[in-house]
Scaffold this motif. Structure first.
Motif, PDB file in Angstrom:
ATOM      1  N   TYR A 104      -1.198  17.097   2.882  1.00  0.00           N
ATOM      2  CA  TYR A 104      -1.537  15.798   2.399  1.00  0.00           C
ATOM      3  C   TYR A 104      -2.928  15.703   2.073  1.00  0.00           C
ATOM      4  O   TYR A 104      -3.851  16.688   1.975  1.00  0.00           O
ATOM      5  CB  TYR A 104      -1.356  14.716   3.516  1.00  0.00           C
ATOM      6  N   SER A 105      -3.294  14.694   1.355  1.00  0.00           N
ATOM      7  CA  SER A 105      -4.698  14.287   0.531  1.00  0.00           C
ATOM      8  C   SER A 105      -5.371  13.386   1.303  1.00  0.00           C
ATOM      9  O   SER A 105      -4.913  12.154   1.765  1.00  0.00           O
ATOM     10  CB  SER A 105      -4.520  14.136  -0.716  1.00  0.00           C
ATOM     11  N   ALA A 106      -6.782  13.281   1.317  1.00  0.00           N
ATOM     12  CA  ALA A 106      -7.461  12.125   1.660  1.00  0.00           C
ATOM     13  C   ALA A 106      -8.938  12.402   1.261  1.00  0.00           C
ATOM     14  O   ALA A 106      -9.312  13.559   0.778  1.00  0.00           O
ATOM     15  CB  ALA A 106      -7.593  12.180   3.348  1.00  0.00           C
ATOM     16  N   HIS A 107      -9.747  11.307   1.150  1.00  0.00           N
ATOM     17  CA  HIS A 107     -11.267  11.575   0.616  1.00  0.00           C
ATOM     18  C   HIS A 107     -12.188  10.713   1.572  1.00  0.00           C
ATOM     19  O   HIS A 107     -11.633   9.790   2.038  1.00  0.00           O
ATOM     20  CB  HIS A 107     -11.060  10.998  -0.967  1.00  0.00           C
ATOM     21  N   LEU A 108     -13.201  10.795   0.932  1.00  0.00           N
ATOM     22  CA  LEU A 108     -14.279  10.051   1.728  1.00  0.00           C
ATOM     23  C   LEU A 108     -14.188   8.782   1.528  1.00  0.00           C
ATOM     24  O   LEU A 108     -13.685   7.985   0.326  1.00  0.00           O
ATOM     25  CB  LEU A 108     -15.872  10.626   1.184  1.00  0.00           C
ATOM     26  N   ALA A 109     -14.709   7.777   2.310  1.00  0.00           N
ATOM     27  CA  ALA A 109     -14.418   6.139   2.033  1.00  0.00           C
ATOM     28  C   ALA A 109     -15.475   5.939   1.106  1.00  0.00           C
ATOM     29  O   ALA A 109     -15.085   5.001   0.418  1.00  0.00           O
ATOM     30  CB  ALA A 109     -14.879   5.588   3.362  1.00  0.00           C
ATOM     31  N   GLY A 116     -12.963  11.411  -5.277  1.00  0.00           N
ATOM     32  CA  GLY A 116     -11.877  11.489  -4.202  1.00  0.00           C
ATOM     33  C   GLY A 116     -10.386  12.290  -5.005  1.00  0.00           C
ATOM     34  O   GLY A 116      -9.605  12.118  -4.193  1.00  0.00           O
ATOM     35  N   GLY A 117     -10.612  12.565  -6.116  1.00  0.00           N
ATOM     36  CA  GLY A 117      -9.313  12.863  -6.994  1.00  0.00           C
ATOM     37  C   GLY A 117      -9.276  14.236  -7.261  1.00  0.00           C
ATOM     38  O   GLY A 117      -8.335  15.044  -7.687  1.00  0.00           O
ATOM     39  N   ALA A 118     -10.028  15.144  -6.623  1.00  0.00           N
ATOM     40  CA  ALA A 118      -9.916  16.553  -6.756  1.00  0.00           C
ATOM     41  C   ALA A 118      -8.725  17.382  -5.996  1.00  0.00           C
ATOM     42  O   ALA A 118      -8.598  18.389  -6.433  1.00  0.00           O
ATOM     43  CB  ALA A 118     -11.061  17.453  -6.458  1.00  0.00           C
ATOM     44  N   SER A 119      -8.302  16.483  -4.953  1.00  0.00           N
ATOM     45  CA  SER A 119      -7.282  17.387  -4.210  1.00  0.00           C
ATOM     46  C   SER A 119      -6.024  16.405  -3.880  1.00  0.00           C
ATOM     47  O   SER A 119      -5.478  16.260  -2.657  1.00  0.00           O
ATOM     48  CB  SER A 119      -7.942  17.785  -2.824  1.00  0.00           C
ATOM     49  N   GLU A 120      -5.460  15.964  -4.865  1.00  0.00           N
ATOM     50  CA  GLU A 120      -4.346  14.805  -4.805  1.00  0.00           C
ATOM     51  C   GLU A 120      -2.945  15.606  -5.041  1.00  0.00           C
ATOM     52  O   GLU A 120      -2.849  16.788  -5.509  1.00  0.00           O
ATOM     53  CB  GLU A 120      -4.520  13.773  -5.616  1.00  0.00           C
ATOM     54  N   CYS A 121      -1.961  14.792  -4.751  1.00  0.00           N
ATOM     55  CA  CYS A 121      -0.676  15.289  -4.753  1.00  0.00           C
ATOM     56  C   CYS A 121      -0.150  16.851  -4.316  1.00  0.00           C
ATOM     57  O   CYS A 121       0.308  17.612  -5.203  1.00  0.00           O
ATOM     58  CB  CYS A 121      -0.023  15.010  -6.443  1.00  0.00           C
ATOM     59  N   PRO A 122      -0.564  17.351  -3.158  1.00  0.00           N
ATOM     60  CA  PRO A 122      -0.516  18.724  -3.012  1.00  0.00           C
ATOM     61  C   PRO A 122       1.053  18.950  -2.843  1.00  0.00           C
ATOM     62  O   PRO A 122       2.055  18.062  -2.387  1.00  0.00           O
ATOM     63  CB  PRO A 122      -0.983  18.893  -1.528  1.00  0.00           C
ATOM     64  N   PHE A 123       1.451  20.229  -3.393  1.00  0.00           N
ATOM     65  CA  PHE A 123       2.901  20.521  -3.260  1.00  0.00           C
ATOM     66  C   PHE A 123       2.857  22.145  -3.378  1.00  0.00           C
ATOM     67  O   PHE A 123       2.156  22.684  -4.054  1.00  0.00           O
ATOM     68  CB  PHE A 123       3.785  20.117  -4.652  1.00  0.00           C
ATOM     69  N   VAL A 124       3.781  22.580  -2.107  1.00  0.00           N
ATOM     70  CA  VAL A 124       3.864  23.958  -1.771  1.00  0.00           C
ATOM     71  C   VAL A 124       5.025  24.545  -2.004  1.00  0.00           C
ATOM     72  O   VAL A 124       6.201  23.910  -1.486  1.00  0.00           O
ATOM     73  CB  VAL A 124       3.083  24.256  -0.353  1.00  0.00           C
ATOM     74  N   PHE A 164       0.103  23.685  -5.471  1.00  0.00           N
ATOM     75  CA  PHE A 164      -0.025  22.790  -6.860  1.00  0.00           C
ATOM     76  C   PHE A 164      -1.050  21.491  -6.255  1.00  0.00           C
ATOM     77  O   PHE A 164      -0.684  20.869  -5.531  1.00  0.00           O
ATOM     78  CB  PHE A 164       1.260  22.256  -7.348  1.00  0.00           C
ATOM     79  N   ARG A 165      -2.162  21.411  -6.772  1.00  0.00           N
ATOM     80  CA  ARG A 165      -3.227  20.730  -6.414  1.00  0.00           C
ATOM     81  C   ARG A 165      -3.621  19.989  -7.539  1.00  0.00           C
ATOM     82  O   ARG A 165      -4.246  20.372  -8.604  1.00  0.00           O
ATOM     83  CB  ARG A 165      -4.573  21.320  -5.796  1.00  0.00           C
ATOM     84  N   ASN A 166      -3.599  18.474  -7.695  1.00  0.00           N
ATOM     85  CA  ASN A 166      -4.129  17.593  -8.921  1.00  0.00           C
ATOM     86  C   ASN A 166      -5.458  17.195  -9.023  1.00  0.00           C
ATOM     87  O   ASN A 166      -6.032  16.804  -7.943  1.00  0.00           O
ATOM     88  CB  ASN A 166      -2.986  16.424  -8.784  1.00  0.00           C
ATOM     89  N   GLN A 167      -5.814  17.077 -10.136  1.00  0.00           N
ATOM     90  CA  GLN A 167      -7.246  16.555 -10.548  1.00  0.00           C
ATOM     91  C   GLN A 167      -7.266  15.137 -11.350  1.00  0.00           C
ATOM     92  O   GLN A 167      -7.880  14.366 -11.011  1.00  0.00           O
ATOM     93  CB  GLN A 167      -8.125  17.600 -11.052  1.00  0.00           C
ATOM     94  N   GLY A 214       0.958  -1.288   0.034  1.00  0.00           N
ATOM     95  CA  GLY A 214      -0.083  -0.070  -0.065  1.00  0.00           C
ATOM     96  C   GLY A 214       0.744   1.568   0.065  1.00  0.00           C
ATOM     97  O   GLY A 214       0.346   2.350   0.171  1.00  0.00           O
ATOM     98  N   LEU A 215       2.196   1.033  -0.216  1.00  0.00           N
ATOM     99  CA  LEU A 215       2.953   2.417  -0.080  1.00  0.00           C
ATOM    100  C   LEU A 215       2.585   3.358  -1.244  1.00  0.00           C
ATOM    101  O   LEU A 215       2.315   3.069  -2.239  1.00  0.00           O
ATOM    102  CB  LEU A 215       4.424   1.995  -0.469  1.00  0.00           C
ATOM    103  N   GLN A 216       2.379   4.692  -0.853  1.00  0.00           N
ATOM    104  CA  GLN A 216       2.054   5.720  -1.749  1.00  0.00           C
ATOM    105  C   GLN A 216       3.044   7.033  -1.591  1.00  0.00           C
ATOM    106  O   GLN A 216       3.192   7.364  -0.466  1.00  0.00           O
ATOM    107  CB  GLN A 216       0.549   6.182  -1.521  1.00  0.00           C
ATOM    108  N   ALA A 217       3.350   7.841  -2.680  1.00  0.00           N
ATOM    109  CA  ALA A 217       3.640   9.006  -2.720  1.00  0.00           C
ATOM    110  C   ALA A 217       5.004   9.332  -1.626  1.00  0.00           C
ATOM    111  O   ALA A 217       4.596  10.021  -0.680  1.00  0.00           O
ATOM    112  CB  ALA A 217       2.634  10.075  -2.418  1.00  0.00           C
ATOM    113  N   PRO A 218       6.349   8.920  -1.840  1.00  0.00           N
ATOM    114  CA  PRO A 218       7.226   9.241  -0.869  1.00  0.00           C
ATOM    115  C   PRO A 218       7.553  10.741  -1.261  1.00  0.00           C
ATOM    116  O   PRO A 218       7.678  11.495  -2.361  1.00  0.00           O
ATOM    117  CB  PRO A 218       8.287   8.358  -1.453  1.00  0.00           C
ATOM    118  N   PHE A 219       7.937  11.466  -0.204  1.00  0.00           N
ATOM    119  CA  PHE A 219       8.578  12.789  -0.374  1.00  0.00           C
ATOM    120  C   PHE A 219       9.701  13.062   0.551  1.00  0.00           C
ATOM    121  O   PHE A 219       9.727  12.495   1.984  1.00  0.00           O
ATOM    122  CB  PHE A 219       7.511  13.845   0.251  1.00  0.00           C
TER     123      PHE A 219
END
Length: 329
Positions: A191-196, A239-247, A257-260, A121-126
């Protein structure tokens, strides 16, 4: 002065602490990111050995400069044959940001279920360098976790009293895509999260959250810093409207930067604000531009910014020069 707002999401009641200061006034100046020239490709779809799958895709990634000066890139590869959520981290190394075809270095990390991480389940290293230590923030599907390194290449998980690398989770599902910005003595983790599950009765489907810390151990409650607006109507799933935030901090402004969307129709929306905790809640007040890119990270080498993003067909990463144009509002 702070305003306490109670939100109920998926049956969870939590506090969003929204800063109410002079920052609430929109600045007379904003900064617009502009791609400055052609792209060049730096990675391809890797050979994962027994995990290789025709469905695999390199997606969210992190890029940084190691102690020996080399550039490191770790990507979440999804759709593999690893089982579980099908994801793992794969790494590449480059000598210069302008080089093409970086050297593949192999599988870098897999989920460890003995530490409570979801299987594959690993995701998005920074990665953030603080003094002489490199800290890697990553998602394990449910939590934001932490690892560290001295050389910026080999990372070990930082374990808490529960023998877990977890820093925090929630308040929504699939807590993921961490990015950390240090301002003065405070670390801001976006970080990002969405409704279950999609619930028409709940207006906030996904959001960019932020928590802050002085020591990378104790973190604040979550604050929503961006959600909704026109970007929420431009995503391919709820759930994809607020992914991968980068400031990025540009002078006195913070550019989010907010991904869709991913793929050939990749879409990323940018916002410029004086306040690192407010880029617009269900509005476009601070929106300055959109780019046809997916999951970008910004790296500054000497005096030059570069944007690193997914290739349109999700088969690797590409790089271009980036500049920020000052705009009078």
């Amino acid at each position: 002065m702070k305003q306490i707002v109670v939100n109920k999401i998926s049956g969870i009641v939590f506090l969003c602490i929204c800063t109410v200061t002079a920052f609430a006034q929109k600045s007379k100046v904003s900064y617009v990111p502009v791609i400055d020239g052609d792209w060049w490709n730096i990675t391809t779809n890797p050979d994962l050995g027994k995990y290789t799958s025709p469905k695999q895709e390199p997606v969210d990634f992190g890029i940084w400069q190691a102690a020996d000066g080399s550039l490191q890139l770790w990507s979440c590869i999804r759709g593999t044959k690893a089982g579980g959520y099908t994801r793992l981290f794969y790494s590449w190394e480059g000598k210069n940001i302008t080089d093409t075809n970086w050297a593949p270095k192999g599988i870098a990390m897999e989920g460890d279920t003995t530490m409570g991480e979801a299987k594959s389940g690993l995701q998005a290293p920074f990665v953030l360098k603080e003094r002489n230590t490199y800290y890697m923030f990553y998602g394990d599907w449910n939590r934001i976790c932490l690892a560290k390194s001295k050389d910026g290449k080999k990372f070990e998980r930082v374990l808490n009293k529960d023998h877990s690398p977890a820093l925090f989770s929630g308040p929504m599902a699939n807590t993921r895509d961490p990015m950390v910005l240090k301002v003065a003595d405070t670390f801001y983790c976006y970080y990002s999260a969405h409704l279950a599950k999609n619930d028409p009765a709940i207006p906030i489907k996904s959001a960019v959250f932020c928590r802050w810390s002085k020591d990378l151990k104790t973190w604040s409650d979550p604050v929503i810093v961006s959600d909704g607006g026109s970007a929420a109507k431009q995503t391919s799933w709820y759930g994809g409207a607020s992914e991968c935030p980068f400031v990025v901090k540009v002078n006195d402004q913070y550019v989010l930067f907010r991904n869709q969307n991913y793929g050939p129709k990749g879409l990323n929306t940018q916002y410029s604000s004086l306040d690192p905790l407010n880029f617009g809640i269900d509005n476009d007040q601070y929106q300055v531009s959109q780019l046809n890119v997916a999951a970008p990270e910004i790296i500054k080498i000497k005096d030059q910014y570069y944007i690193v993003a997914l290739k349109p067909h999700l088969d690797g990463m590409r790089v271009a020069k980036l500049k920020f144009i000052k705009q009078e509002n």
